[in-house]
Design a protein around this motif. Structure first.
Motif, PDB file in Angstrom:
ATOM      1  N   LYS A   1       5.561   7.629   2.843  1.00  0.00           N
ATOM      2  CA  LYS A   1       6.014   7.256   4.168  1.00  0.00           C
ATOM      3  C   LYS A   1       7.348   7.945   4.501  1.00  0.00           C
ATOM      4  O   LYS A   1       8.243   8.034   3.655  1.00  0.00           O
ATOM      5  CB  LYS A   1       6.211   5.732   4.262  1.00  0.00           C
TER       6      LYS A   1
ATOM      7  N   ASN B   1       0.246   9.634   0.440  1.00  0.00           N
ATOM      8  CA  ASN B   1       0.635   8.224   0.491  1.00  0.00           C
ATOM      9  C   ASN B   1       2.156   8.043   0.470  1.00  0.00           C
ATOM     10  O   ASN B   1       2.681   7.087  -0.111  1.00  0.00           O
ATOM     11  CB  ASN B   1       0.005   7.439  -0.660  1.00  0.00           C
TER      12      ASN B   1
ATOM     13  N   LYS C   1       5.985   4.771  -1.902  1.00  0.00           N
ATOM     14  CA  LYS C   1       6.732   6.027  -1.922  1.00  0.00           C
ATOM     15  C   LYS C   1       7.288   6.286  -0.524  1.00  0.00           C
ATOM     16  O   LYS C   1       6.532   6.323   0.448  1.00  0.00           O
ATOM     17  CB  LYS C   1       5.836   7.186  -2.355  1.00  0.00           C
TER      18      LYS C   1
ATOM     19  N   GLY D   1       1.622  11.747   4.566  1.00  0.00           N
ATOM     20  CA  GLY D   1       0.632  10.675   4.530  1.00  0.00           C
ATOM     21  C   GLY D   1      -0.539  10.993   3.643  1.00  0.00           C
ATOM     22  O   GLY D   1      -1.178  10.089   3.080  1.00  0.00           O
TER      23      GLY D   1
ATOM     24  N   ASN E   1       0.811  -1.218   0.000  1.00  0.00           N
ATOM     25  CA  ASN E   1       0.000   0.000   0.000  1.00  0.00           C
ATOM     26  C   ASN E   1       0.845   1.270   0.000  1.00  0.00           C
ATOM     27  O   ASN E   1       0.325   2.364  -0.165  1.00  0.00           O
ATOM     28  CB  ASN E   1      -0.936   0.016   1.215  1.00  0.00           C
ATOM     29  N   PHE E   2       2.141   1.103   0.213  1.00  0.00           N
ATOM     30  CA  PHE E   2       3.032   2.250   0.256  1.00  0.00           C
ATOM     31  C   PHE E   2       4.239   1.985  -0.633  1.00  0.00           C
ATOM     32  O   PHE E   2       5.064   1.141  -0.322  1.00  0.00           O
ATOM     33  CB  PHE E   2       3.502   2.523   1.688  1.00  0.00           C
TER      34      PHE E   2
END
Length: 265
Positions: free
Chosen positions: A139, A137, A114, A134, A111-112
């Motif tokens: 982290k 998207n 970047k 956030g 889901n992440f």
């Protein structure tokens, strides 16, 4: 950066050692210029600088959570240079891009995709950055840098690493004049004998001897990194990235290494 300290391949598959399953492990030989690596050996902190130890296994460490770490860094040019190099967003991006395909294979990371390295230590500013990043998207990642020594009868117990660890990198610093038998000093990696057996240890802590023994009854060592110098050993944290350092049996031993970790905030 113009002056590159690391000699990285174009693809992670082109590493000198590359293992894809059950989790990504790689080794890159001759990572540093010989002169710079020799300086890392000669400037490694003396044993008196190591004031902290893990409760289980008794590994001693000095890391960048300590004021003493930065006091030491100011006195040692090679480590100051290496720390600033690794704490540069451009270098983190280069390392991350090298491993991006492997990172995307991990369910907890899908889901992440970047990540951005922050070099500040102010917790409030990091908290604000974490919130705004956030929204897009992205982290936030911080560098963890640790000097490690493991003495006779000490070890690192079985574990899969903290859940917020993104990338683990290590550099061994063997003292060839003093080490007689260090065949068992390298990092050991384990997998379950039964391929269908699954245990979710995403949030992992060091196992005590009883728990470790129970797990190892159902596991086998599939790789042990030779304890040799001037190479970068790396792997990715997953829910089954089991590894440990065997108990050091040699008398008057001192296993030295640099542990470089990138943590998600």
């Amino acid at each position: 950066m113009k002056n590159s300290l690391f000699k990285l391949p174009n693809r992670i598959e082109d590493s000198d050692i590359y293992i894809a399953e059950p989790f990504c492990i790689f080794e890159i030989n001759n990572i540093f210029d010989t002169k710079f690596y020799d300086n890392l050996i000669s400037e490694f902190p003396p044993e008196s600088e190591f004031k902290n130890a893990f409760e289980i296994g008794k590994k001693n460490y000095l890391n960048n959570e300590s004021i003493d770490f930065f006091k030491f860094l100011k006195k040692k040019d090679s480590y100051n240079k290496l720390y600033n190099y690794l704490n540069n967003p451009e270098i983190f991006k280069k390392i991350y891009n090298l491993l991006k395909t492997e990172i995307n294979k991990i369910d907890e990371r899908k889901n992440f995709n970047k990540f951005f390295l922050v070099t500040i230590n102010n917790k409030f500013i990091i908290k604000v950055l974490k919130y705004f990043m956030g929204l897009f998207n992205i982290k936030i990642v911080k560098l963890g840098f640790e000097f490690s020594i493991i003495k006779s009868n000490c070890y690192i117990p079985l574990h899969t690493d903290k859940k917020n660890k993104l990338i683990s990198l290590m550099v061994y610093l063997p003292d060839l004049k003093k080490i007689n038998n260090s065949d068992n000093w390298g990092t050991c990696f384990f997998k379950f004998k039964d391929k269908n057996q699954k245990v979710d240890l995403w949030d992992s802590k060091f196992m005590n001897e009883e728990m470790s023994s129970k797990f190892l009854e159902h596991m086998e060592k599939f790789y042990q990194s030779p304890f040799t110098g001037n190479k970068l050993i790396g792997f990715l944290k997953t829910n089954n990235s089991f590894h440990k350092i065997e108990k050091i049996l040699e008398k008057n031993a001192l296993r030295k290494s640099i542990n470089i970790n990138y943590y998600i905030q």
